[in-house]
Design a protein around this motif. Structure first.
Motif, PDB file in Angstrom:
ATOM      1  N   LYS A 167       0.836  -1.210   0.000  1.00  0.00           N
ATOM      2  CA  LYS A 167       0.000   0.000   0.000  1.00  0.00           C
ATOM      3  C   LYS A 167       0.866   1.254   0.000  1.00  0.00           C
ATOM      4  CE  LYS A 167      -3.456   2.497   2.720  1.00  0.00           C
ATOM      5  NZ  LYS A 167      -4.352   2.460   3.906  1.00  0.00           N
ATOM      6  N   ASN A 168       1.877   1.300   0.855  1.00  0.00           N
ATOM      7  CA  ASN A 168       2.692   2.507   0.935  1.00  0.00           C
ATOM      8  C   ASN A 168       3.679   2.621  -0.221  1.00  0.00           C
ATOM      9  OD1 ASN A 168       1.599   3.975   2.967  1.00  0.00           O
ATOM     10  ND2 ASN A 168       3.315   3.761   4.384  1.00  0.00           N
ATOM     11  N   LEU A 169       4.135   1.494  -0.778  1.00  0.00           N
ATOM     12  CA  LEU A 169       4.969   1.569  -1.976  1.00  0.00           C
ATOM     13  C   LEU A 169       4.159   2.125  -3.146  1.00  0.00           C
ATOM     14  CD1 LEU A 169       7.634   1.130  -3.400  1.00  0.00           C
ATOM     15  CD2 LEU A 169       7.005  -1.269  -3.752  1.00  0.00           C
ATOM     16  N   THR A 170       2.878   1.779  -3.198  1.00  0.00           N
ATOM     17  CA  THR A 170       1.995   2.348  -4.223  1.00  0.00           C
ATOM     18  C   THR A 170       1.964   3.867  -4.110  1.00  0.00           C
ATOM     19  OG1 THR A 170       0.635   0.346  -4.238  1.00  0.00           O
ATOM     20  CG2 THR A 170      -0.365   2.356  -5.112  1.00  0.00           C
ATOM     21  N   ARG A 171       1.838   4.360  -2.896  1.00  0.00           N
ATOM     22  CA  ARG A 171       1.862   5.807  -2.680  1.00  0.00           C
ATOM     23  C   ARG A 171       3.203   6.404  -3.107  1.00  0.00           C
ATOM     24  NH1 ARG A 171      -0.786   5.532   3.382  1.00  0.00           N
ATOM     25  NH2 ARG A 171      -2.956   5.968   2.796  1.00  0.00           N
ATOM     26  N   ASN A 185      -1.788   2.671  -8.857  1.00  0.00           N
ATOM     27  CA  ASN A 185      -2.808   2.441  -7.837  1.00  0.00           C
ATOM     28  C   ASN A 185      -2.751   0.994  -7.375  1.00  0.00           C
ATOM     29  OD1 ASN A 185      -4.436   5.103  -7.869  1.00  0.00           O
ATOM     30  ND2 ASN A 185      -4.321   4.563 -10.042  1.00  0.00           N
ATOM     31  N   ALA A 186      -3.543   0.681  -6.366  1.00  0.00           N
ATOM     32  CA  ALA A 186      -3.578  -0.685  -5.845  1.00  0.00           C
ATOM     33  C   ALA A 186      -5.022  -1.149  -5.708  1.00  0.00           C
ATOM     34  CB  ALA A 186      -2.879  -0.762  -4.495  1.00  0.00           C
ATOM     35  N   ILE A 187      -5.212  -2.444  -5.866  1.00  0.00           N
ATOM     36  CA  ILE A 187      -6.471  -3.102  -5.543  1.00  0.00           C
ATOM     37  C   ILE A 187      -6.220  -3.960  -4.306  1.00  0.00           C
ATOM     38  CG2 ILE A 187      -8.197  -4.788  -6.283  1.00  0.00           C
ATOM     39  CD1 ILE A 187      -7.583  -3.976  -9.170  1.00  0.00           C
ATOM     40  N   ALA A 188      -7.088  -3.816  -3.319  1.00  0.00           N
ATOM     41  CA  ALA A 188      -6.951  -4.578  -2.080  1.00  0.00           C
ATOM     42  C   ALA A 188      -8.126  -5.542  -1.959  1.00  0.00           C
ATOM     43  CB  ALA A 188      -6.900  -3.638  -0.879  1.00  0.00           C
ATOM     44  N   PRO A 189      -7.938  -6.789  -2.379  1.00  0.00           N
ATOM     45  CA  PRO A 189      -9.018  -7.764  -2.279  1.00  0.00           C
ATOM     46  C   PRO A 189      -9.279  -8.165  -0.828  1.00  0.00           C
ATOM     47  CG  PRO A 189      -7.344  -8.442  -3.891  1.00  0.00           C
ATOM     48  CD  PRO A 189      -6.760  -7.341  -3.078  1.00  0.00           C
ATOM     49  N   GLY A 190     -10.537  -8.474  -0.559  1.00  0.00           N
ATOM     50  CA  GLY A 190     -10.876  -9.107   0.704  1.00  0.00           C
ATOM     51  C   GLY A 190     -10.631 -10.596   0.593  1.00  0.00           C
ATOM     52  N   SER A 237      -9.585   6.287 -15.197  1.00  0.00           N
ATOM     53  CA  SER A 237      -8.854   6.618 -13.965  1.00  0.00           C
ATOM     54  C   SER A 237      -7.671   7.540 -14.220  1.00  0.00           C
ATOM     55  CB  SER A 237      -8.359   5.331 -13.298  1.00  0.00           C
ATOM     56  OG  SER A 237      -7.521   4.598 -14.186  1.00  0.00           O
ATOM     57  N   SER A 238      -7.776   8.415 -15.213  1.00  0.00           N
ATOM     58  CA  SER A 238      -6.638   9.237 -15.626  1.00  0.00           C
ATOM     59  C   SER A 238      -6.141  10.201 -14.546  1.00  0.00           C
ATOM     60  CB  SER A 238      -7.004  10.035 -16.888  1.00  0.00           C
ATOM     61  OG  SER A 238      -8.112  10.875 -16.634  1.00  0.00           O
ATOM     62  N   PHE A 239      -6.986  10.523 -13.547  1.00  0.00           N
ATOM     63  CA  PHE A 239      -6.548  11.414 -12.466  1.00  0.00           C
ATOM     64  C   PHE A 239      -6.650  10.728 -11.107  1.00  0.00           C
ATOM     65  CE2 PHE A 239      -6.645  15.649 -10.167  1.00  0.00           C
ATOM     66  CZ  PHE A 239      -5.395  16.058 -10.610  1.00  0.00           C
ATOM     67  N   VAL A 240      -6.663   9.397 -11.130  1.00  0.00           N
ATOM     68  CA  VAL A 240      -6.639   8.605  -9.894  1.00  0.00           C
ATOM     69  C   VAL A 240      -5.209   8.118  -9.714  1.00  0.00           C
ATOM     70  CG1 VAL A 240      -7.567   6.587  -8.688  1.00  0.00           C
ATOM     71  CG2 VAL A 240      -9.039   7.886 -10.253  1.00  0.00           C
ATOM     72  N   ASN A 241      -4.592   8.461  -8.601  1.00  0.00           N
ATOM     73  CA  ASN A 241      -3.177   8.138  -8.437  1.00  0.00           C
ATOM     74  C   ASN A 241      -2.836   7.924  -6.969  1.00  0.00           C
ATOM     75  OD1 ASN A 241      -0.719   7.627  -9.731  1.00  0.00           O
ATOM     76  ND2 ASN A 241      -0.843   9.501 -10.942  1.00  0.00           N
ATOM     77  N   GLY A 242      -2.097   6.853  -6.699  1.00  0.00           N
ATOM     78  CA  GLY A 242      -1.674   6.547  -5.343  1.00  0.00           C
ATOM     79  C   GLY A 242      -2.783   6.005  -4.461  1.00  0.00           C
ATOM     80  N   HIS A 243      -3.873   5.567  -5.081  1.00  0.00           N
ATOM     81  CA  HIS A 243      -5.072   5.141  -4.345  1.00  0.00           C
ATOM     82  C   HIS A 243      -5.089   3.625  -4.161  1.00  0.00           C
ATOM     83  CE1 HIS A 243      -9.225   5.123  -3.017  1.00  0.00           C
ATOM     84  NE2 HIS A 243      -9.537   4.256  -3.956  1.00  0.00           N
ATOM     85  N   THR A 244      -5.610   3.183  -3.026  1.00  0.00           N
ATOM     86  CA  THR A 244      -5.844   1.760  -2.793  1.00  0.00           C
ATOM     87  C   THR A 244      -7.342   1.528  -2.754  1.00  0.00           C
ATOM     88  OG1 THR A 244      -3.770   1.454  -1.585  1.00  0.00           O
ATOM     89  CG2 THR A 244      -5.498  -0.176  -1.220  1.00  0.00           C
ATOM     90  N   LEU A 245      -7.817   0.714  -3.681  1.00  0.00           N
ATOM     91  CA  LEU A 245      -9.247   0.443  -3.826  1.00  0.00           C
ATOM     92  C   LEU A 245      -9.561  -0.893  -3.160  1.00  0.00           C
ATOM     93  CD1 LEU A 245     -12.063   0.929  -5.009  1.00  0.00           C
ATOM     94  CD2 LEU A 245     -11.215   0.064  -7.200  1.00  0.00           C
TER      95      LEU A 245
END
Length: 255
Positions: A167-171, A185-190, A237-245
């Motif tokens: 997560k923090n490396l993504t940032r 960005n990152a995807i965080a699966p459950g 997602s052109s302006f989505v950056n550093g986000h974990t979904l």
């Protein structure tokens, strides 16, 4: 395609650890939206079997066998893809592993293996691919994090540590590379039904606990991660950056 924000036609996606499970599902999903995909793994036999399975469905796919825990192997593998297949427009850092045991008994060699597989690989592959993306002024990197980027559970503390690091490396990747036109960005699966989780899926006590703990009251199916990946891989997602979904059925929202 009628939805240009989600159209991946003409783009090439490299998905690490994609011979099965989440990686394979994401490869198939990105391909369904127009991308040509490159499957990666350490086992040539498994990668080839996955390539054949996708080709039988009419998907444009190639295989690239290299070890994501070895920097030299990664640099060579990425260069080979760029030279022989063409630019990598989308990277999905999916390779990962799990080992469950109480923290006080956790073997040091398993700790090292978890670090290498779950976080060093994200750095190695991310850096190798980003150097090419930076030169082109564009690129999408999607790191696979986890609900364990936020939450801990007994017996998996080192895994939790690695996913918090993802997560923090993504940032950090965003902070360094967004200025070059990259979105990271990152995807965080459950909890999803995958080979990695099969022991838990087969455990009635755990499945009952999970269904009570998760607001959606069930396990996730891997195809339910595709929409998030397509969104983060495409122009939407052109302006989505550093986000974990978080794609977790609500497990991170409720006690």
């Amino acid at each position: 395609m009628g939805f240009p924000l989600f159209d991946l036609s003409g783009r090439r996606a490299l998905i690490t650890g994609s011979s099965q499970g989440i990686g394979f599902a994401l490869a198939e999903g990105l391909a369904a939206h127009g991308a040509s995909v490159v499957l990666n793994g350490r086992s040539a036999d498994k990668v080839e079997a996955a390539v054949v399975a996708l080709r039988e469905k009419g998907i444009t796919v190639e295989g690239s066998v290299f070890d994501v825990t070895s920097r030299d192997s990664v640099v060579e593998g990425v260069a080979r893809i760029e030279e022989t297949l063409g630019p990598i427009d989308i990277l999905v850092n999916n390779a990962g592993m799990q080992f469950r045991t109480p923290l006080e008994d956790f073997p040091a060699d398993k700790w090292d293996l978890l670090l290498a597989t779950n976080i060093s690989s994200v750095f190695y592959v991310g850096q190798a691919v980003a150097k090419h993306m930076i030169a082109r002024g564009r690129g999408k990197i999607i790191n696979i994090a986890s609900v364990q980027s936020e939450l801990a559970r007994p017996g998996i503390a080192p895994y939790t540590a690695t996913k918090g690091a993802v997560k923090n490396l993504t940032r950090g990747m965003c902070a360094d590379w967004a200025k070059y036109g990259l979105q990271i960005n990152a995807i965080a699966p459950g909890y999803f039904k995958t080979p990695l989780n099969q022991a838990l899926v087969d455990n009635p006590e755990f499945s009952t606990w999970l269904e009570k703990r998760t607001p959606a009251a069930r396990w996730g199916n891997v195809d339910e991660l595709v929409g998030s990946a397509v969104f983060l891989a495409g122009n939407a997602s052109s302006f989505v950056n550093g986000h974990t979904l978080y794609v977790d059925g609500g497990i991170t929202t409720s006690l």
